[in-house]
Design a protein around this motif. Structure first.
Motif, PDB file in Angstrom:
ATOM      1  N   UNK A   1     -25.344   1.883  53.615  1.00  0.00           N
ATOM      2  CA  UNK A   1     -25.490   1.407  52.235  1.00  0.00           C
ATOM      3  C   UNK A   1     -26.202   2.432  51.359  1.00  0.00           C
ATOM      4  N   UNK A   2     -27.178   3.128  51.922  1.00  0.00           N
ATOM      5  CA  UNK A   2     -27.872   4.161  51.151  1.00  0.00           C
ATOM      6  C   UNK A   2     -26.946   5.333  50.837  1.00  0.00           C
ATOM      7  N   UNK A   3     -26.039   5.654  51.754  1.00  0.00           N
ATOM      8  CA  UNK A   3     -25.055   6.696  51.463  1.00  0.00           C
ATOM      9  C   UNK A   3     -24.145   6.268  50.314  1.00  0.00           C
ATOM     10  N   UNK A   4     -23.783   4.994  50.283  1.00  0.00           N
ATOM     11  CA  UNK A   4     -22.985   4.489  49.161  1.00  0.00           C
ATOM     12  C   UNK A   4     -23.789   4.545  47.861  1.00  0.00           C
ATOM     13  N   UNK A   5     -25.073   4.298  47.957  1.00  0.00           N
ATOM     14  CA  UNK A   5     -25.945   4.361  46.778  1.00  0.00           C
ATOM     15  C   UNK A   5     -25.998   5.796  46.240  1.00  0.00           C
ATOM     16  N   UNK A   6     -26.008   6.770  47.120  1.00  0.00           N
ATOM     17  CA  UNK A   6     -25.953   8.171  46.676  1.00  0.00           C
ATOM     18  C   UNK A   6     -24.640   8.436  45.958  1.00  0.00           C
ATOM     19  N   UNK A   7     -23.523   8.056  46.585  1.00  0.00           N
ATOM     20  CA  UNK A   7     -22.203   8.274  45.971  1.00  0.00           C
ATOM     21  C   UNK A   7     -22.099   7.537  44.646  1.00  0.00           C
ATOM     22  N   UNK A   8     -22.625   6.324  44.586  1.00  0.00           N
ATOM     23  CA  UNK A   8     -22.635   5.543  43.340  1.00  0.00           C
ATOM     24  C   UNK A   8     -23.318   6.325  42.229  1.00  0.00           C
ATOM     25  N   UNK A   9     -24.486   6.905  42.522  1.00  0.00           N
ATOM     26  CA  UNK A   9     -25.217   7.652  41.491  1.00  0.00           C
ATOM     27  C   UNK A   9     -24.515   8.947  41.115  1.00  0.00           C
ATOM     28  N   UNK A  10     -23.890   9.609  42.080  1.00  0.00           N
ATOM     29  CA  UNK A  10     -23.158  10.844  41.775  1.00  0.00           C
ATOM     30  C   UNK A  10     -22.017  10.564  40.806  1.00  0.00           C
ATOM     31  N   UNK A  11     -21.203   9.547  41.124  1.00  0.00           N
ATOM     32  CA  UNK A  11     -20.033   9.269  40.305  1.00  0.00           C
ATOM     33  C   UNK A  11     -20.408   8.603  38.975  1.00  0.00           C
ATOM     34  N   UNK A  12     -21.205   7.545  39.033  1.00  0.00           N
ATOM     35  CA  UNK A  12     -21.553   6.856  37.792  1.00  0.00           C
ATOM     36  C   UNK A  12     -22.403   7.741  36.890  1.00  0.00           C
ATOM     37  N   UNK A  13     -23.317   8.532  37.490  1.00  0.00           N
ATOM     38  CA  UNK A  13     -24.118   9.440  36.678  1.00  0.00           C
ATOM     39  C   UNK A  13     -23.254  10.436  35.932  1.00  0.00           C
ATOM     40  N   UNK A  14     -22.230  10.972  36.614  1.00  0.00           N
ATOM     41  CA  UNK A  14     -21.322  11.921  35.958  1.00  0.00           C
ATOM     42  C   UNK A  14     -20.518  11.238  34.859  1.00  0.00           C
ATOM     43  N   UNK A  15     -20.090   9.992  35.118  1.00  0.00           N
ATOM     44  CA  UNK A  15     -19.311   9.287  34.108  1.00  0.00           C
ATOM     45  C   UNK A  15     -20.119   8.922  32.882  1.00  0.00           C
ATOM     46  N   UNK A  16     -21.338   8.439  33.088  1.00  0.00           N
ATOM     47  CA  UNK A  16     -22.169   8.020  31.952  1.00  0.00           C
ATOM     48  C   UNK A  16     -22.612   9.204  31.113  1.00  0.00           C
ATOM     49  N   UNK A  17     -22.933  10.337  31.751  1.00  0.00           N
ATOM     50  CA  UNK A  17     -23.379  11.495  30.977  1.00  0.00           C
ATOM     51  C   UNK A  17     -22.238  12.013  30.105  1.00  0.00           C
ATOM     52  N   UNK A  18     -21.011  11.813  30.576  1.00  0.00           N
ATOM     53  CA  UNK A  18     -19.852  12.232  29.779  1.00  0.00           C
ATOM     54  C   UNK A  18     -19.629  11.293  28.596  1.00  0.00           C
ATOM     55  N   UNK A  19     -19.581  10.002  28.901  1.00  0.00           N
ATOM     56  CA  UNK A  19     -19.238   9.042  27.846  1.00  0.00           C
ATOM     57  C   UNK A  19     -20.327   8.975  26.779  1.00  0.00           C
ATOM     58  N   UNK A  20     -21.580   9.306  27.155  1.00  0.00           N
ATOM     59  CA  UNK A  20     -22.675   9.327  26.178  1.00  0.00           C
ATOM     60  C   UNK A  20     -22.769  10.663  25.456  1.00  0.00           C
ATOM     61  N   UNK A  21     -22.107  11.665  26.003  1.00  0.00           N
ATOM     62  CA  UNK A  21     -22.292  13.013  25.498  1.00  0.00           C
ATOM     63  C   UNK A  21     -21.214  13.436  24.523  1.00  0.00           C
ATOM     64  N   UNK A  22     -20.445  14.422  24.932  1.00  0.00           N
ATOM     65  CA  UNK A  22     -19.466  15.056  24.057  1.00  0.00           C
ATOM     66  C   UNK A  22     -18.384  14.070  23.621  1.00  0.00           C
TER      67      UNK A  22
END
Length: 470
Positions: free
Chosen positions: A152-173
């Motif tokens: 589950x912690x490995x999924x939590x890492x993957x969750x943050x990698x993917x969602x973090x990349x998506x949110x920084x994009x949609x909030x950014x440029x």
């Protein structure tokens, strides 16, 4: 203790651990082959100077107790050897405690390197490797079922990698919101690959579809990682596909491959093959994993808050051990590609007709006729920092001067980082750097000239410089 382990993930664990060990091989190999010029005793940003001004508590590393180039090389090559043995599956032949210690040694060695690597190691995939590597210590081997808490912690890492990349994009440029970013990104990314020119020339509707697919993968699918199987497996599979698309379109060191490894840890191995039933986990192991998982959940509060903050930070570590981190990339996409071209001359007096010769880099564009190479998962640290320098001289303030100095002295370790040294006999008298705008040629220009790039001079980046008084 039936709640503790799930033998259905035996294959997922095996694949993840072998893939992670392979990434470790590349990471340690990169350190071993490049450190002398970058952070060695005579490097551009020497480790001895760093550890004198930064206390151990802020950057834990064995090099705080002692540093020499020989010791660093020994640690890096030891990491290569230990990782390679894990790729071959040695951990499954060892007692559980010994296997855990083996993974822990790898993590400690790489942490020691990253924490003294300074700007050369200030990349999100360094923290990602350390976070995943720390979890691998507690993932066990064939002598126990994969622990559910670590999965589950490995999924939590993957969750943050993917969602973090998506949110920084949609909030950014804004180009991420109007689906136009990939009209530019394939051309302006840090280090294009051999297929990047072709990706750039895809029709605009395809570029829009690329961005839309990225948003679905990064903003929607992460939440399905915690859904029942086979839903989680399908979500992880889609992430693997998008990561392979990124592998084909550019060079992002081991970021994509490590993300793929994390996604594969989500796959329910029982859907593919039935594994052996391992013995029950020993009590000491259950207690250790439970305590570590609880501690990591507490540490996850700050990265979790960051995900949903209007001032979301990307690629930030919240503790010096890099145990739980924030991730994200390309919140802003450049519309124009700039490159710093470094040149030298052996003429002692400069005049309008002075002949300047270019240094060639392994990965970053210089020669307009040279097709970009595929280097990832290997990481060309100097080439990446040169891309940042072209965006702003502030990114190069600490290391570019020492880099030029080493070119003027003909430093062998620095020259080994380059693809071409135009002064094989003796170092140049002067070195200068110029900023150019690069763009991919069109189909017609490529057929007519054979050039992949077209470049235009913008301005001086560094005026002619020599050793000693001018």
């Amino acid at each position: 203790m039936e709640w503790f382990g799930d033998s259905g993930y035996w294959l997922s664990r095996l694949v993840f651990q072998r893939a992670l060990a392979a990434v470790y091989v590349v990471a340690f190999l990169t350190a071993a082959l490049q450190f002398r010029a970058l952070i060695g005793e005579r490097g551009m940003l020497p480790v001895p100077a760093f550890v004198r001004r930064v206390p151990f508590r802020d950057a834990p590393s064995l090099f705080h107790w002692r540093y020499s180039d020989r010791l660093f090389a020994g640690c890096a090559w030891t990491g290569v050897a230990l990782s390679a043995v894990l790729v071959a599956g040695a951990a499954d032949r060892l007692p559980l405690a010994v296997a855990m210690a083996w993974w822990a040694v790898l993590w400690a060695l790489y942490l020691s390197i990253v924490n003294v690597g300074q700007t050369w190691y200030a990349f999100g995939w360094e923290s990602l490797l350390l976070e995943a590597g720390f979890l691998a210590v507690f993932l066990g081997n064939e002598r126990t079922a994969p622990p559910v808490l670590v999965l589950l912690l490995l999924r939590w890492v993957l969750f943050r990698v993917e969602l973090g990349a998506g949110l920084i994009k949609i909030r950014g440029d804004s180009c991420w919101r109007d689906l136009t970013c990939l009209q530019y990104h394939h051309e302006t990314q840090p280090m294009p690959g051999p297929l990047s020119w072709f990706f750039h020339r895809l029709p605009r509707p395809v570029h829009r579809a690329e961005v839309a697919a990225s948003h679905v993968t990064q903003l929607v699918l992460p939440f399905f990682l915690f859904a029942p199987q086979p839903v989680a497996t399908v979500a992880a599979g889609a992430m693997v596909v998008t990561q392979l698309w990124l592998v084909l379109s550019g060079n992002f060191a081991w970021l994509n491959w490590l993300t793929i490894a994390l996604a594969l840890s989500v796959v329910d191995g029982s859907l593919l093959a039935r594994g052996p039933k391992p013995p029950a986990a020993p009590l000491w192991y259950v207690v250790t994993v439970s305590v570590v998982a609880a501690g990591l959940l507490v540490l996850s509060l700050r990265p979790a808050r960051n995900l949903f903050s209007r001032r979301q930070a990307m690629n930030r570590s919240y503790d010096p051990l890099h145990l739980v981190n924030a991730y994200g990339a390309f919140g802003t996409v450049s519309r124009i590609r700039f490159e710093v071209v470094v040149e030298g001359t052996d003429e002692t007096r400069l005049h309008p007709g002075t002949v300047w010769r270019e240094y060639g880099f392994r990965g970053k564009p210089t020669d307009v006729r040279r097709l970009p190479r595929q280097f990832a998962p290997y990481h060309l640290r100097l080439d990446w920092l040169m891309w940042f320098a072209a965006l702003s001289p502030a990114y190069a303030r600490s290391w570019f001067g020492p880099f030029v100095e080493r070119l003027l002295t003909g430093d062998r370790d620095t020259l080994r980082l380059l693809a071409r040294n135009p002064f094989p006999g003796a170092p140049p008298v002067y070195v200068r750097a110029r900023l150019y705008r690069y763009r991919f040629t069109t189909w017609g220009e490529l057929r007519a000239t054979g050039a992949i790039w077209e470049r235009t001079f913008v301005r001086d980046f560094l005026r002619p410089t020599r050793l000693g008084p001018v």
